[in-house]
Write an enzyme that holds these catalytic residues in place. Sequence first.
Site: not given
Ligand code: UD1
Length: 419
Positions: A22, A92, A326, A396
């Site tokens: 996914k 999201r 995380i 999902r």
């Molecule tokens: C992706 C995955 C999700 C997984 C996550 C962590 C997809 C569609 N989803 O989500 O399933 O759980 O990686 O492995 O690929 N953060 C910030 N600012 C930002 C972006 C992120 O502070 O601009 C923080 C988030 O709040 C979180 C951490 O970084 O605490 C990791 O998030 P991120 O790696 O961005 O996760 P996603 O890409 O949303």
Amino acid sequence: MDRFLITGGAPLKGTVRIAGAKNATLPIMAASLLCPGTCEIHEVPDLRDVRVMCEILKLMGAKVEAGKGYCRIDAASVAACEVPENLMREMRSSIFIMGALLGRLGKVKVSYPGGCAIGPRPIDLHLKGLSALGAKITEKHGYVLAEGPALRGSDVHLDFPSVGATENIMMAAVKAQGVTVIRNAAKEPEVVDLQNFLNKMGAKIRGAGTDTIKIEGVSDLYPTSHSVIPDRIEAGTFMLAAAMTQGDVHLENVIAEHTEPVAAKLRETGAEVVSSGEGIYVTARRRLQAVDIKTLPYPGYPTDMQPQTMAMLSVAEGTSVAIENIFVNRFKHVDELRRMGAQINIEGRAAVIRGVERLSGACVEASDLRAGVALVLAGLVADGQTVLENVYHIDRGYEALEEKLRRLGAQVQRLKESR
Ligand code: UD1
């Protein structure tokens, strides 16, 4: 809303085929907007999130044909650059549209994603990266507008190796003028898959899978076809289900290296995990031993496996500690596991799990995708029946979960919502 009725007790036995990932499919679908032609994507899982992404792409002007295991995206006449709020809320991951549309049209407007069941999900790192490439970001009335008709390559240092931010910046940088370097980039296999897809389209990206990704801007991209990598989280979920039910399961269509963080932990519990050319075999002959886990960016233990692992450790012998590094609020499944007899205490980011012999079936509710599937796993080792509400969360991200489990001998039934 559909519910699952699960009768626990049966060890899982047999073979299961893992679907395409996914988290690789969604950014790759978005990335196909970058190319003014038809891209074909294979190993596409049949999931609610994928259907939502199809809807978004259509609204942007793409023609999308989706069949069993594939989708064809013709992005020749993409012109719209605003994702409606309801679809942003529904999924999201629609945030991936930002980098792709910025790269293609030089402009994109999305509603600001709010918090969700696993905690706040800010997009500051995405926006910092896009603005480093020269995009003008305006945040007003809950919307984010990014405008950058002439993006320029730049150095971007991520404060945290965010998967989504890395992918969005890669997509925006593909057609920017000059070289972009992303440092402290996410190393997840899905980032590598996106790099491979984009390079097949004519992009010049190197380094995905390491913490430094270099993108040399190109002026043209061409249609291509691509098979998405297997879903390491679906694989991990079945590996845990096999071990905790003291079963014997063969997983097909897996990349053993991607599942190694989970395999290594399972071996510590006493389960046997063997990978061969044909897949992964998981066998457990006795009750699993308690182990500690700590979620980290790849190749650390995946946060997307934390709820399922807590379900497994709830019935392991001894006391385990699970630390969630995380997402700040990823313990919503704990109250529901407790309803089933699990003994878990939360202290900040840590959960202490005292393993019990057996869980007991109860009426529980899925609060999100992985929390939901964790409760399915708990139901498989509970005495009596478990009724799981809000199964739409599981739809999902898991293709035909109940059918796959049933083929392995589990008793899981979907009770359709009666209208
Ligand atoms: C992706 C995955 C999700 C997984 C996550 C962590 C997809 C569609 N989803 O989500 O399933 O759980 O990686 O492995 O690929 N953060 C910030 N600012 C930002 C972006 C992120 O502070 O601009 C923080 C988030 O709040 C979180 C951490 O970084 O605490 C990791 O998030 P991120 O790696 O961005 O996760 P996603 O890409 O949303």
